[in-house]
Design an enzyme around this catalytic site. Sequence first.
Site, PDB file in Angstrom:
ATOM      1  N   ALA A 161       0.792  -0.847  -0.013  1.00 49.37           N
ATOM      2  CA  ALA A 161      -0.412  -0.367  -0.096  1.00 49.37           C
ATOM      3  C   ALA A 161       0.698   1.350   0.132  1.00 49.37           C
ATOM      4  O   ALA A 161       1.909   1.232   1.030  1.00 49.37           O
ATOM      5  CB  ALA A 161      -0.452   0.504   1.281  1.00 49.37           C
ATOM      6  N   GLN A 220      -5.939  -5.920  -7.042  1.00 49.57           N
ATOM      7  CA  GLN A 220      -6.011  -6.926  -5.698  1.00 49.57           C
ATOM      8  C   GLN A 220      -6.875  -6.038  -4.409  1.00 49.57           C
ATOM      9  O   GLN A 220      -7.220  -5.173  -4.068  1.00 49.57           O
ATOM     10  CB  GLN A 220      -4.788  -6.696  -4.508  1.00 49.57           C
ATOM     11  CG  GLN A 220      -3.952  -7.259  -3.987  1.00 49.57           C
ATOM     12  CD  GLN A 220      -3.394  -8.203  -3.283  1.00 49.57           C
ATOM     13  OE1 GLN A 220      -2.622  -6.961  -2.469  1.00 49.57           O
ATOM     14  NE2 GLN A 220      -2.417  -9.288  -3.992  1.00 49.57           N
ATOM     15  N   CYS A 260      -2.559 -10.702   4.058  1.00 56.95           N
ATOM     16  CA  CYS A 260      -2.679  -9.813   5.500  1.00 56.95           C
ATOM     17  C   CYS A 260      -2.257 -10.618   7.121  1.00 56.95           C
ATOM     18  O   CYS A 260      -2.659 -11.114   7.550  1.00 56.95           O
ATOM     19  CB  CYS A 260      -2.908  -8.199   5.543  1.00 56.95           C
ATOM     20  SG  CYS A 260      -2.378  -6.707   6.671  1.00 56.95           S
ATOM     21  N   HIS A 305       2.201 -17.107   0.047  1.00 52.32           N
ATOM     22  CA  HIS A 305       3.565 -16.477   0.617  1.00 52.32           C
ATOM     23  C   HIS A 305       3.832 -17.215   1.570  1.00 52.32           C
ATOM     24  O   HIS A 305       3.741 -17.776   2.327  1.00 52.32           O
ATOM     25  CB  HIS A 305       2.351 -15.044   1.631  1.00 52.32           C
ATOM     26  CG  HIS A 305       4.141 -14.565   2.157  1.00 52.32           C
ATOM     27  ND1 HIS A 305       3.692 -13.364   2.159  1.00 52.32           N
ATOM     28  CD2 HIS A 305       5.505 -14.791   2.255  1.00 52.32           C
ATOM     29  CE1 HIS A 305       5.478 -12.798   2.972  1.00 52.32           C
ATOM     30  NE2 HIS A 305       6.081 -13.393   2.643  1.00 52.32           N
ATOM     31  N   ASN A 347       5.320 -16.948  -3.497  1.00 49.61           N
ATOM     32  CA  ASN A 347       5.885 -15.173  -3.101  1.00 49.61           C
ATOM     33  C   ASN A 347       6.514 -15.100  -1.487  1.00 49.61           C
ATOM     34  O   ASN A 347       6.363 -16.616  -0.507  1.00 49.61           O
ATOM     35  CB  ASN A 347       4.593 -14.778  -2.830  1.00 49.61           C
ATOM     36  CG  ASN A 347       4.858 -13.693  -2.033  1.00 49.61           C
ATOM     37  OD1 ASN A 347       4.373 -12.793  -1.297  1.00 49.61           O
ATOM     38  ND2 ASN A 347       5.695 -12.165  -2.889  1.00 49.61           N
ATOM     39  N   ASP A 358      11.004 -13.649  -0.150  1.00 48.19           N
ATOM     40  CA  ASP A 358      12.233 -13.764  -0.298  1.00 48.19           C
ATOM     41  C   ASP A 358      12.954 -13.811  -1.649  1.00 48.19           C
ATOM     42  O   ASP A 358      13.809 -14.527  -1.726  1.00 48.19           O
ATOM     43  CB  ASP A 358      13.214 -15.017   0.242  1.00 48.19           C
ATOM     44  CG  ASP A 358      12.360 -14.990   1.942  1.00 48.19           C
ATOM     45  OD1 ASP A 358      12.017 -13.800   2.452  1.00 48.19           O
ATOM     46  OD2 ASP A 358      12.684 -15.492   2.871  1.00 48.19           O
ATOM     47  N   ARG A 360       8.609  -6.463  -1.499  1.00 51.89           N
ATOM     48  CA  ARG A 360       9.641  -5.863  -0.699  1.00 51.89           C
ATOM     49  C   ARG A 360      10.639  -6.064  -1.674  1.00 51.89           C
ATOM     50  O   ARG A 360      11.480  -5.044  -1.622  1.00 51.89           O
ATOM     51  CB  ARG A 360       9.417  -6.047   0.765  1.00 51.89           C
ATOM     52  CG  ARG A 360       8.222  -6.555   1.391  1.00 51.89           C
ATOM     53  CD  ARG A 360       8.641  -6.417   2.963  1.00 51.89           C
ATOM     54  NE  ARG A 360       9.221  -8.128   2.450  1.00 51.89           N
ATOM     55  CZ  ARG A 360       9.561  -9.197   3.735  1.00 51.89           C
ATOM     56  NH1 ARG A 360      10.398  -8.462   4.521  1.00 51.89           N
ATOM     57  NH2 ARG A 360       9.613 -10.126   3.386  1.00 51.89           N
TER      58      ARG A 360
END
Length: 368
Positions: free
Chosen positions: A2, A59, A90, A162, A193, A195, A218
Amino acid sequence: MAGITNAAYRRLCLEQATADGGSSLFVCEMITSRGLVEGDATTRSMLVFDEREKIRSVQLYGTDPAYVGKATEILCADYGVSHVDLNFGCPVPKVTRKGGGAALPWKRNLLGEILRAAVGAASRYDVPVTMKTRMGIDPEHLTYLDAGRIAEESGVAAIALHGRTAIQGYSGVADWDAIARLVEHVSIPVLGNGDIWEAGDAIRMVEQTGAAGVVVGRGCLGRPWLFRDLAAAFARREGGEPFAAPTLPSLGEVSTTMRRHAELLCRHMGGEERGCKEFRKHVSWYLKGFRAGGELRHALALVSTLAELDGLLAELDPDERFPEVVLGEPRGRQGAPRKRVVLPEGWLDDTDGRGVVLREDADETTGG
């Protein structure tokens, strides 16, 4: 992501990814289904797309099947979206305490109701729906295998996993073995997802897990050229060529990218003042590992005009080599594992969730 993956940054990443003929899918900042349905101004303002975005991808976050279904319909009918991704990853307490994000897949029936509502709405426009999730709430409450099965049964086109639980947050190391187990468990494509800091990480993940592709979060902070590197690495792999480490940008090339980023932000945000202010948070990511002094970094983090930015960027040494020491290092938020995941009272008592109604804030923004 975000506040990061707005139209300006997506355009910048798209330019990098397609520079040598590659391709990637860039997803709009996550919006809430309730916010969209109720006409929340902030939510609507996030649904801005660049003219070069031929595939509009959004998303969507939601906990109520009715809201998610209606929001999906609005995205397809009113915004010309051609891909909807549902976020169930999240780990932020303000989200999980309401049963949202990574907490929601614990309620298997509720998850199915939401997925079917989104798929049903999107199918009328021939728009695929995907979902992103985590391994579960904690090691004792894993959800990803059941979530994969439910996604497949609900008509979801692909699932991204993730390789962390909610209690891990962004700490520790992602469990790629879990991604491999999900690949074996479902017939729909699985995206890995967690690393992916360098192009080599993406190739290793795909080869190690059998995933159909990767999702980057990230890892691209201050490094939009990562998508150029990814495109090149996968092109070589498809051509049967061995992986080759990408050429690292000099500080001069990085500063050129920074200037382009700021320019795009000013264009998409309606002026230099707002665009430059938005750009400030990216400075430390771009300059990570470089020798730029603290005084210059501080000045860049307070920039208010493009002319001012140009003057400050001119002070950087364009010939300075990229600091290899930072390769493979985590970027963005990390932190320590949480002591516990905040959940609604009695949330773990059963895995049903049939008929459960959860409160979703119209202006909620999260990440996964």
